[in-house]
Motif scaffolding. Sequence first.
Motif, short mmCIF file in Angstrom:
data_model
loop_
_atom_site.label_atom_id
_atom_site.label_comp_id
_atom_site.label_asym_id
_atom_site.label_seq_id
_atom_site.Cartn_x
_atom_site.Cartn_y
_atom_site.Cartn_z
N VAL A 97 -14.79 -44.49 58.84
CA VAL A 97 -15.52 -43.62 57.93
C VAL A 97 -14.99 -43.65 56.50
N ALA A 98 -13.74 -44.09 56.29
CA ALA A 98 -13.19 -44.13 54.94
C ALA A 98 -12.02 -45.10 54.88
N GLY A 99 -11.68 -45.48 53.66
CA GLY A 99 -10.54 -46.35 53.44
C GLY A 99 -9.84 -45.95 52.15
N PHE A 100 -8.53 -46.13 52.12
CA PHE A 100 -7.78 -45.82 50.91
C PHE A 100 -6.48 -46.61 50.84
N LEU A 144 -23.12 -48.16 52.34
CA LEU A 144 -23.19 -48.37 53.76
C LEU A 144 -22.28 -49.50 54.18
N LYS A 145 -21.70 -49.37 55.35
CA LYS A 145 -20.80 -50.40 55.87
C LYS A 145 -21.29 -50.79 57.25
N PHE A 163 -19.85 -44.79 54.44
CA PHE A 163 -18.44 -45.15 54.35
C PHE A 163 -17.95 -44.80 52.95
N GLN A 164 -16.79 -44.14 52.88
CA GLN A 164 -16.23 -43.72 51.61
C GLN A 164 -14.98 -44.54 51.29
N GLU A 165 -14.99 -45.21 50.16
CA GLU A 165 -13.82 -45.97 49.73
C GLU A 165 -13.11 -45.18 48.65
N TYR A 166 -11.91 -44.68 48.96
CA TYR A 166 -11.12 -43.91 48.01
C TYR A 166 -10.18 -44.82 47.23
N SER A 167 -9.49 -44.22 46.27
CA SER A 167 -8.47 -44.97 45.53
C SER A 167 -7.37 -45.40 46.50
N ARG A 175 -7.23 -47.23 56.95
CA ARG A 175 -8.59 -46.93 57.39
C ARG A 175 -8.60 -45.59 58.12
N LEU A 176 -9.55 -44.75 57.78
CA LEU A 176 -9.75 -43.48 58.47
C LEU A 176 -10.81 -43.69 59.54
N LEU A 177 -10.44 -43.44 60.80
CA LEU A 177 -11.34 -43.63 61.93
C LEU A 177 -11.64 -42.28 62.57
N ARG A 178 -12.87 -42.12 63.02
CA ARG A 178 -13.27 -40.85 63.61
C ARG A 178 -13.94 -41.06 64.96
N VAL A 179 -13.58 -40.22 65.91
CA VAL A 179 -14.17 -40.28 67.25
C VAL A 179 -15.52 -39.60 67.23
#
Length: 366
Positions: free
Chosen positions: A363-366, A30-31, A53-57, A348-352
Amino acid sequence: MLFRCHLKRALPQKVSCKFCAVMGKLQSKLKYSTYKYSRPDGFRDERIQTKAFQEYSPAHVDTVSVVAALNSDLCVSGGKDKTVVAYNWRTGNVVKRLKGHEREITKIACIHKSGQFFSASRDKMVMMWDLQGSSQPRQQFSGHSMVVTGLAVSPDTSQLCTGSRDNTLLLWDVGTGQCVERASVSRNLVTHLCWVPREPYILQTSEDKTIRLWDSRGLQVAHVFPAKQHIQTHCEVSEDGHKCISCSSGFGGEGCEATLWDLRQTRNRICEYKGHFQTVASCVFLPRALALTPVIATSSHDCKVKIWNQDSGACLFTLSLDGSGPLTSLAVADTVSLLCASFSRGIRLLRVDHSRGLELQEVAGF
């Protein structure tokens, strides 16, 4: 040392029940983030948001300078690690890592709905890559005497326009790699270029605080917009080619704005968007499907991404990406997703989200 589990029992530090272990793993996914929501009546409400929240490589091992969407699944980015990376932001996988530049990547320009894209660098070079080809550049463009700071591909993909801090714009034949036109304007330190859809015009921002519209037929200045008070860092043209936005450097709220311009005959300033406290590095038009009224988004060195009502200039939403450092680049990934490059935390992946009005979630980062 002792701690208490959910059953209030005193246990050794290395011992815990299964429930606490599960809860610990859940919390790690959770973030927490802070954002401000602006209602139509002007009331601003600050909320604490908890979400998966998903943290990718990571795509890069250092600062990400630029990110651009290649298609509905892939993005291309470049940074201080001198690499160009094609990344599937839906799955979190690196598709291809390309090396050829000797210094930091400054700009990326994609040929949409294809596997081809261009990269510019502080090494004064521009390279063309093909995702379906080898790991070597398909074409190289060498002609600038300083860092390349602008890239724009013509609508028919036959020409490439490049700009630099050497005050010049160069027009290239993509097929042959030959320079076909050269133009120079004193003190025109290029910061960004974009091609107007379905037109022979190229929009350009500069450190001399002006926005120029170039005619690619002979590479002549067709129009100069009224000078702003601060360096113009970035520009973007709407899909219909009728409007454009530019954004400004600044500090402490002075400058730090985005400006909407009319690209048609009047070419007047339409609206300004003020609310950032440091340099605004990127601005984009958001898909019309996102809201009932047209909206734009900006990212800034103040670690914030803002969504604005395009017509009224009202800030509809602010997302703070704490710990990210300056935000360097913003790109539309699909109809509900944005990609935001940062100085310290990769992309950073942002979602509306429309569940409680127009909101933006990380929602995610890579």
